[in-house]
Design a protein around this motif. Sequence first.
Motif, mmCIF file in Angstrom:
data_model
loop_
_atom_site.group_PDB
_atom_site.id
_atom_site.type_symbol
_atom_site.label_atom_id
_atom_site.label_comp_id
_atom_site.label_asym_id
_atom_site.label_seq_id
_atom_site.Cartn_x
_atom_site.Cartn_y
_atom_site.Cartn_z
ATOM 1 N N THR A 98 65.559 54.278 34.114
ATOM 2 C CA THR A 98 64.227 54.416 34.708
ATOM 3 C C THR A 98 63.654 53.058 35.091
ATOM 4 O OG1 THR A 98 63.816 56.414 33.407
ATOM 5 C CG2 THR A 98 61.894 55.266 34.295
ATOM 6 N N LEU A 99 63.824 52.072 34.210
ATOM 7 C CA LEU A 99 63.267 50.744 34.472
ATOM 8 C C LEU A 99 63.919 50.086 35.679
ATOM 9 C CD1 LEU A 99 62.717 49.120 30.953
ATOM 10 C CD2 LEU A 99 60.990 49.718 32.661
ATOM 11 N N LEU A 100 65.248 50.231 35.794
ATOM 12 C CA LEU A 100 65.935 49.629 36.936
ATOM 13 C C LEU A 100 65.483 50.279 38.236
ATOM 14 C CD1 LEU A 100 69.563 49.185 35.554
ATOM 15 C CD2 LEU A 100 67.961 47.373 36.172
ATOM 16 N N ALA A 101 65.369 51.610 38.240
ATOM 17 C CA ALA A 101 64.923 52.301 39.451
ATOM 18 C C ALA A 101 63.489 51.907 39.798
ATOM 19 C CB ALA A 101 65.042 53.812 39.262
ATOM 20 N N PHE A 102 62.624 51.868 38.789
ATOM 21 C CA PHE A 102 61.229 51.500 39.035
ATOM 22 C C PHE A 102 61.122 50.044 39.501
ATOM 23 C CE2 PHE A 102 57.025 50.012 37.523
ATOM 24 C CZ PHE A 102 56.226 50.876 38.267
ATOM 25 N N SER A 103 61.935 49.157 38.931
ATOM 26 C CA SER A 103 61.928 47.756 39.342
ATOM 27 C C SER A 103 62.288 47.622 40.818
ATOM 28 C CB SER A 103 62.903 46.946 38.489
ATOM 29 O OG SER A 103 62.500 46.906 37.144
ATOM 30 N N LEU A 104 63.264 48.396 41.256
ATOM 31 C CA LEU A 104 63.663 48.348 42.660
ATOM 32 C C LEU A 104 62.551 48.860 43.576
ATOM 33 C CD1 LEU A 104 67.314 49.581 42.177
ATOM 34 C CD2 LEU A 104 66.663 47.341 43.089
ATOM 35 N N LEU A 105 61.816 49.859 43.118
ATOM 36 C CA LEU A 105 60.699 50.363 43.913
ATOM 37 C C LEU A 105 59.575 49.329 43.996
ATOM 38 C CD1 LEU A 105 60.548 54.083 42.694
ATOM 39 C CD2 LEU A 105 61.460 53.201 44.859
ATOM 40 N N VAL A 106 59.292 48.646 42.884
ATOM 41 C CA VAL A 106 58.288 47.571 42.909
ATOM 42 C C VAL A 106 58.760 46.442 43.817
ATOM 43 C CG1 VAL A 106 57.071 45.844 41.530
ATOM 44 C CG2 VAL A 106 57.411 48.153 40.626
ATOM 45 N N LEU A 107 60.048 46.143 43.761
ATOM 46 C CA LEU A 107 60.621 45.125 44.643
ATOM 47 C C LEU A 107 60.407 45.496 46.107
ATOM 48 C CD1 LEU A 107 62.423 42.586 45.042
ATOM 49 C CD2 LEU A 107 64.400 44.104 44.869
ATOM 50 N N THR A 108 60.575 46.765 46.429
ATOM 51 C CA THR A 108 60.358 47.236 47.796
ATOM 52 C C THR A 108 58.899 47.035 48.212
ATOM 53 O OG1 THR A 108 62.090 48.903 47.520
ATOM 54 C CG2 THR A 108 60.537 49.219 49.323
ATOM 55 N N VAL A 109 57.985 47.421 47.334
ATOM 56 C CA VAL A 109 56.561 47.227 47.613
ATOM 57 C C VAL A 109 56.258 45.738 47.799
ATOM 58 C CG1 VAL A 109 54.228 47.474 46.692
ATOM 59 C CG2 VAL A 109 55.879 49.330 46.424
ATOM 60 N N GLY A 110 56.831 44.909 46.930
ATOM 61 C CA GLY A 110 56.621 43.466 47.042
ATOM 62 C C GLY A 110 57.133 42.916 48.358
ATOM 63 N N GLY A 111 58.282 43.421 48.809
ATOM 64 C CA GLY A 111 58.808 42.979 50.096
ATOM 65 C C GLY A 111 57.887 43.324 51.246
ATOM 66 N N LEU A 112 57.231 44.478 51.162
ATOM 67 C CA LEU A 112 56.274 44.879 52.201
ATOM 68 C C LEU A 112 55.006 44.028 52.142
ATOM 69 C CD1 LEU A 112 56.670 48.756 51.851
ATOM 70 C CD2 LEU A 112 57.379 47.367 53.818
ATOM 71 N N VAL A 113 54.477 43.835 50.935
ATOM 72 C CA VAL A 113 53.229 43.070 50.778
ATOM 73 C C VAL A 113 53.439 41.612 51.180
ATOM 74 C CG1 VAL A 113 51.540 42.233 49.090
ATOM 75 C CG2 VAL A 113 52.351 44.602 48.975
ATOM 76 N N ARG A 114 54.607 41.057 50.853
ATOM 77 C CA ARG A 114 54.872 39.636 51.112
ATOM 78 C C ARG A 114 54.805 39.290 52.583
ATOM 79 N NH1 ARG A 114 60.425 36.846 48.972
ATOM 80 N NH2 ARG A 114 61.316 38.385 50.414
ATOM 81 N N THR A 115 55.045 40.245 53.439
ATOM 82 C CA THR A 115 55.028 39.974 54.885
ATOM 83 C C THR A 115 53.657 40.267 55.509
ATOM 84 O OG1 THR A 115 55.874 42.208 55.299
ATOM 85 C CG2 THR A 115 57.483 40.436 55.121
ATOM 86 N N GLY A 116 52.626 40.337 54.682
ATOM 87 C CA GLY A 116 51.269 40.550 55.178
ATOM 88 C C GLY A 116 50.745 39.366 55.969
ATOM 89 N N SER A 117 49.525 39.489 56.434
ATOM 90 C CA SER A 117 48.972 38.501 57.368
ATOM 91 C C SER A 117 48.169 37.400 56.692
ATOM 92 C CB SER A 117 48.076 39.217 58.392
ATOM 93 O OG SER A 117 47.024 39.916 57.732
ATOM 94 N N SER A 118 48.058 37.405 55.357
ATOM 95 C CA SER A 118 47.238 36.397 54.674
ATOM 96 C C SER A 118 48.044 35.694 53.588
ATOM 97 C CB SER A 118 46.011 37.063 54.038
ATOM 98 O OG SER A 118 46.409 37.908 52.965
ATOM 99 N N PRO A 119 47.641 34.465 53.236
ATOM 100 C CA PRO A 119 48.295 33.784 52.118
ATOM 101 C C PRO A 119 48.208 34.566 50.818
ATOM 102 C CG PRO A 119 47.017 32.216 53.413
ATOM 103 C CD PRO A 119 46.686 33.580 53.939
#
Length: 420
Positions: A98-119
Amino acid sequence: MSSNPPVSPGTYPAAAAPQERTAAARSLGSPLLLTALALLALNLRAPLTAVAPLLTPLRDDMGLGGAAVGVLTSLPVLCLGLFAFVAPRLERRWSGRTLLAFSLLVLTVGGLVRTGSSPAALFTGTVLVAAPIGIANVLIPGLIKHRYPQSVPRVSAFYSGALTFGAAGGSAIAVPLAQGTGSPWRLPLLLLVVPLALVTVVVVLLALDREPPGRTSKTATEGGAQRIRLWRSRLARQVTVFFGAQSLLSYTVFGWLPTIWQDRGSSAASAGLALSLCNAVGVLGAWLQAVSGRRLADQRAAGVAVACLTGTGLVGVVVGPTDLLWPSAAVLGLGLGAGFALALSLFALRSPDAPTTAALSAMGQGVGYLIGVIGPLGAGALHDVTGTWAWPLAVLLTACAVQALAGLAAGRARTLTAPK
C-alpha cells in the motif's frame, strides 16, 4: 537471532501452501517482482536527476536567484534523509504494498505540481516528488530481504544498478525531450514522472500480494522495537557510517564533477558526457559487486575496494594528467556504483529478518542522505574560500578512508541481534 523461515506474502505462517504450489507461485511471481523493482528504481532517481540539465531555462523562467537555486538542488537530498525516518512510522499502519503504491501516486501529484507557474508550486512539487522517494528507498531493502532471502547481494545489485541507470537516463534524456517537445523544462519533467509512475503503480499492485490481517502491524512493531535498539548497536552505526560516506561522495561528485571537468579545460558538452559516463559505469560497478559478492566469505574486501576505486578516480579527475581524465571518470563511476550496491545490500545482510532490514535501512538512509547534503555544499564553500579543488579533494579522500574503515567493520559476516 530469529530462526523463523521467510513467509511468502499472501499466506499465513500456520497454513502454508503445498510445496509444489509455493514453488510455482515463486517461479511465476519472481519475474514480475523483478520488473516492479526495476520500474520502482527508475521512478526513484530520474525525476531528481533530470532537473540539473534543465536548470538554466528553469531558473530564467522562474526568476530564481543563486540562493533559491541552491535550495532547489539541495531540497531533494534533504527530503530523502528526513522522510527515511518517517517510513517506519507509516509501516505501522499500512503494508509495504500500500505504501509503495501510495508513494507513487504522491510522486505523480508532485510531478504535476512541480511544473506549475509559480516558484511556490516548484518548491512544493519538489517536496512532493522527493518525499515519497525517501519513503520508498527505505521500504525496498526490506522487501528484497523478505522475498529474496538467499539472493540479497544479487537482487540488491540488480536494484541499485537500475537506480544508477535511472539516474543516468534522467539526466541524459532531459535535454533531448526539451528539444523534441519544444518545452524548455516543464513538459520534459512531466513526461519523466507521470506516465512511468502510473504504470509502476499497476505493476506493483500486481507483483505484491495483499498481506494477511495482523501481519503488517506485527512486522512494523518488531521493526520499530529493533529501530530503537539500532542506535545503540555498534554494527548498525558502522553500516550507517558506510552509507553516509557513500552518500557524501556520490552527491559531491554528481554536483561538482561537471564544474571540475570544465575547470580543467574541457567543454561544457564534454563535462556533461563525463557525468553520464560516471553514472553509466556505475551500473557495471553494481553488477561486478553482485558477481564478486557470491565468491567472497564476507564484504570486508569489497568495502575497502570500492573506497580505493573511488579515491583513485577522484585523484585522477581532480589532479591527474588530463589525458587520463576519461579513464579516471570511469574508475570513479565504478567505485561509486559498486559502493552503492554494497551499501544497500549491507542493510539486508546484517539483519536477521525483513523488519530489522527496514529499520536499519531507515536509520542508514536517514542519516546517510542528511550527510549527503553536506558534501556538495561543503565542497563548494571550501572551493570558494581556497580557490582550488585540492582542499575539497583532501576532504573527499578522508571520506574514502572513513568508508574503507567502516567497510572493514561492517563487512564482517555477522548479523544484528533480533528483538526478544
